[in-house]
Design an enzyme around this catalytic site. Structure first.
Site, mmCIF file in Angstrom:
data_model
loop_
_atom_site.group_PDB
_atom_site.id
_atom_site.type_symbol
_atom_site.label_atom_id
_atom_site.label_comp_id
_atom_site.label_asym_id
_atom_site.label_seq_id
_atom_site.Cartn_x
_atom_site.Cartn_y
_atom_site.Cartn_z
ATOM 1 N N ALA A 76 -5.129 -3.443 13.824
ATOM 2 C CA ALA A 76 -5.890 -2.560 14.706
ATOM 3 C C ALA A 76 -6.894 -3.384 15.512
ATOM 4 C CB ALA A 76 -6.623 -1.526 13.863
ATOM 5 N N GLY A 117 -1.841 -1.856 11.093
ATOM 6 C CA GLY A 117 -1.206 -0.827 11.908
ATOM 7 C C GLY A 117 0.086 -1.316 12.546
ATOM 8 N N GLU A 144 2.627 -0.847 9.947
ATOM 9 C CA GLU A 144 2.868 0.596 9.746
ATOM 10 C C GLU A 144 3.789 1.132 10.840
ATOM 11 O OE1 GLU A 144 -1.440 1.691 9.377
ATOM 12 O OE2 GLU A 144 -0.645 2.835 7.682
ATOM 13 N N GLU A 167 -5.435 -3.862 4.981
ATOM 14 C CA GLU A 167 -6.603 -3.043 5.348
ATOM 15 C C GLU A 167 -7.698 -3.021 4.286
ATOM 16 O OE1 GLU A 167 -3.484 -2.274 5.909
ATOM 17 O OE2 GLU A 167 -3.252 -1.259 7.827
#
Ligand code: NAI
Length: 685
Positions: free
Chosen positions: A63, A102, A105, A125
């Site tokens: 992110a 992310g 993901e 994370e």
């Protein structure tokens, strides 16, 4: 789509290119572009599938952390992921470089994952105080099962491509042209009508005992931090909740953690560590990482530094004055490699390569080849000066001459040579092959080029270099000394070593200050205090406890006794009534009546002492940037990362309240205490 995401057509396949330099962070613009691309894919009947691929060095490194300090920006990643899963056509993730957080993901939401060799995937994370918030905790267990997902997510593991293939996280490794292969794969899937979405896969069933065991291990390793517990809760929910409910539960936990102080502290350190190697004195100076490193002194530190340099691919010349010490050192290094081969962490070929790059010698003429010489001999000025004089006669002009001194005056060492501009400090921490921190010390005469070479070497070694001025204890030992001194004050006033250590350990330090002192040995500091005795301010408060312990032969773990006693051959501290008696005597000598302490007061005084010293360091210019001090404490001294460091802690406070607290600390500390300037501490830079 937009400036960060473009859609290129390869026949009937959309190639969606993510282009957000330098690391393809998943910013709002990237998410918006991806959403548009998925909408085009869904609507355009000439397109039958898509490939997601990164421009530049990687897929998506995670992110955009800067967004974490602002309100949520739309679209959010779950919406992008829903669009990928709901577009009705196969989407292949073509991974290279970093596919983390992310980014991974997003890849897990695709129908297939192909990776270039050298790809690293993972969901780290938790190391930033949050959990995967876009399905990572629900989709990963559908591949690896709940216990392993707990280990991977809670341990913030980053997995290289080969291991990821073994674990089923990627479907194939593509050594050739990744984009072409991924397009072909997407086309084949479209033809076959194949859409193997992870959301449709069941979570493998396992024994509850296996889940409990994984959770217990993760909590222990993760020191029970809230993000670890939340990750365990979210992953465990995947076993019994339908995926959409699991995703909603995960998102709620993520959003709560995202705004926590702990996550803010960890982000602060993330940025501070990223910037740690930057220093104004290096602006406009660049240096190539040196290849040939000489290490003088084959003791504890010399061997650790040599191992680190060998790991980094350097050629290492190990020098000694003493043949037996040289043999011991060289064997220790080879044995280190052999033990890593035995434990499967190093291949036999890599170990042989490292051994071959190590040259152990008593012949100092070989120094002429070295780009950097690192001295790690005894901590005595005269010895170091003599070594530097000898090094100077052999080293080539322009070679960087570095000292690993902990406390000595670098300028006094440099002045022994005729090339003080080439002399810097490279202060490694013990064990040097493990600890990431390196203080790069700038002497009065150190040239920017020499300093830049030191920084480049540290980076090549995958260390965290922090540039510091030349002053007693540099950054770390100076702040740590102030902290320990304050803890000694509290002993004198009534606390016990065990109470102080327990309070600070509960706060999050890996060990309390007195257990640390015992482990490192009390004699070095004792010698230093003796050397400083003549110049010490006689009016300043001085705690005699450590001196009395040393005089009683209690030099720490190695002597079986220090602030604690230790059963034969163990390092487990046990409270010792003899020490209590010795401390009571020291109090009586000063006419002090003991009082009780709460753990909160102990932590408060210890932290304020660190903050105060930090303010002094900044005022002296020893540390250039406040955040550097937090990097040093967190990486060299076991300061709990989730508390951010003394600067971060200070910045949580209002200036006036902090000033009042420091005034109180000054009163508790008594004569000799120097009060720092709160303004310096709270200033941004
Ligand atoms: P050590 O005593 O384990 O090793 C010193 C080595 O230097 C010995 O092998 C000795 O034979 C060799 N030596 C002494 N005089 C020499 C000379 N004139 N020429 C060549 N070799 C010589 O010491 P250690 O612990 O490795 O410390 C070395 C330096 O690193 C010191 O300056 C120390 O303050 C610093 N340091 C130590 C840390 C620690 O935790 N041990 C941490 C950070 C820095």
């Amino acid at each position: 789509m937009n400036a960060r995401v473009r859609l290129e057509r390869d026949g009937d396949i959309a190639v969606v290119v993510i282009d957000n330099p330098p690391v393809n962070a998943g910013s709002a613009a990237v998410r918006g572009g991806l959403l548009d691309a998925m909408e085009t894919l869904r609507r355009d009947h000439t397109l039958r599938g898509a490939v997601l691929i990164g421009a530049g060095p990687g897929f998506i490194a995670g992110a955009d952390l800067r967004e974490f300090d602002t309100p949520l920006q739309e679209p959010q990643l779950p919406a992008v992921i829903a669009a990928v899963e709901g577009c009705g056509k196969p989407v292949v993730a073509a991974l290279h470089g970093a596919a983390l957080g992310g980014g991974f993901e997003l890849a897990l939401a695709c129908d297939a994952r192909m990776a270039a060799p050298g790809t690293v995937v993972g969901l780290p994370e938790v190391s930033l105080g949050v959990i995967p918030g876009a399905g990572g905790t629900q989709r990963l267990p559908r591949i690896v099962g709940i216990p392993r997902a707990i280990g991977m997510i809670c341990g913030a593991q980053r997995m290289p491509a080969a291991a990821a293939l073994d674990a089923g996280l990627v479907d194939a490794i593509e050594p050739g042209d990744l984009r072409t292969a991924a397009v072909a794969h997407a086309r084949a899937m479209a033809l076959a009508g194949d859409r193997p979405r992870l959301r449709d896969r069941p979570v493998p069933q396992v024994e509850t005992a296996a889940v409990a065991h994984a959770a217990e291990a993760a909590l222990k390793a993760g020191r029970g931090r809230p993000a670890v517990q939340a990750a365990i809760d979210a992953i465990s929910a995947a076993a019994h909740l339908p995926i959409d409910e699991g995703l909603a539960a995960e998102r709620t936990l993520f959003e709560r953690l995202r705004v926590s102080r702990e996550a803010a502290a960890l982000r602060h350190l993330f940025f501070a560590e990223r910037d740690s190697a930057r220093h104004p004195s290096l602006d406009g100076t660049s240096a190539r990482a040196p290849q040939r490193v000489a290490v003088v002194g084959a003791g504890t530190m010399g061997c650790g530094i040599a191992i680190t340099a060998l790991d980094a691919g350097c050629d290492v010349l190990l020098l000694e004055q003493d043949g037996a010490a040289l043999d011991r050192g060289a064997s220790r290094i080879r044995e280190h490699h052999a033990s890593r081969v035995r434990s499967g962490r190093l291949s036999a070929a890599d170990a042989a390569g490292r051994d071959a790059r190590l040259h152990a010698s008593l012949d100092w003429a070989a120094l002429g080849e070295a780009d950097v010489v690192i001295e790690a001999v005894f901590e005595e000025l005269a010895v170091k000066q003599q070594v530097f004089r000898r090094v100077e006669t052999q080293a080539r002009p322009g070679a960087v001459l570095a000292s690993n001194t902990s406390y000595l005056d670098l300028d006094a060492i440099a002045s022994a040579t005729r090339r003080p501009q080439d002399v810097i400090g490279l202060h490694f921490f013990s064990p040097a092959q493990v600890m990431r921190l390196v203080e790069v010390v700038r002497g009065r005469a150190s040239s920017p080029g020499a300093l830049a070479t030191g920084v480049a070497l540290a980076r090549r070694m995958n260390k965290l270099p922090v540039v510091t001025g030349n002053a007693f204890g540099f950054i770390g030992n100076r702040v740590f000394s102030a902290y320990r001194r304050q803890c000694e004050f509290m002993l004198e006033e009534g606390a016990s070593p065990l109470q102080v250590d327990t309070a600070l350990q509960d706060f999050g330090f890996a060990m309390g200050p007195f257990a640390v002192a015992d482990l490192s040995g009390l004699d070095i500091a004792w010698r230093m205090r003796q050397a400083q005795a003549a110049t010490r301010d006689p009016a300043a408060r001085y705690v005699h406890i450590a001196d009395r312990l040393c005089e009683a032969g209690r030099l720490g773990c190695k002597a079986g006794a220090g602030y604690y006693r230790y059963a034969e051959g163990t390092h487990t501290p046990q409270a010792d009534p003899d020490v209590q008696a010795l401390i009571a005597q020291c109090r009586a000598d000063k006419g002090l009546a003991p009082r009780s302490f709460t753990n909160d007061e102990i932590v408060r005084r210890a932290m304020l002492a660190m903050m105060n010293e930090t303010a002094l360091l900044l005022a002296d210019g020893v540390a250039r940037r406040p955040a550097d001090i937090d990097v040093v404490l967190a990486n060299g001294y076991g300061f709990p990362r989730w508390e951010g460091g003394p600067v971060f802690l200070a910045r949580q406070r209002v200036a006036a309240a902090l000033r009042d607290d420091l005034d109180w600390l000054a009163r508790c500390s008594g004569p000799g205490f120097v009060l720092g300037d709160v303004g310096r501490l709270l200033a941004e830079n």
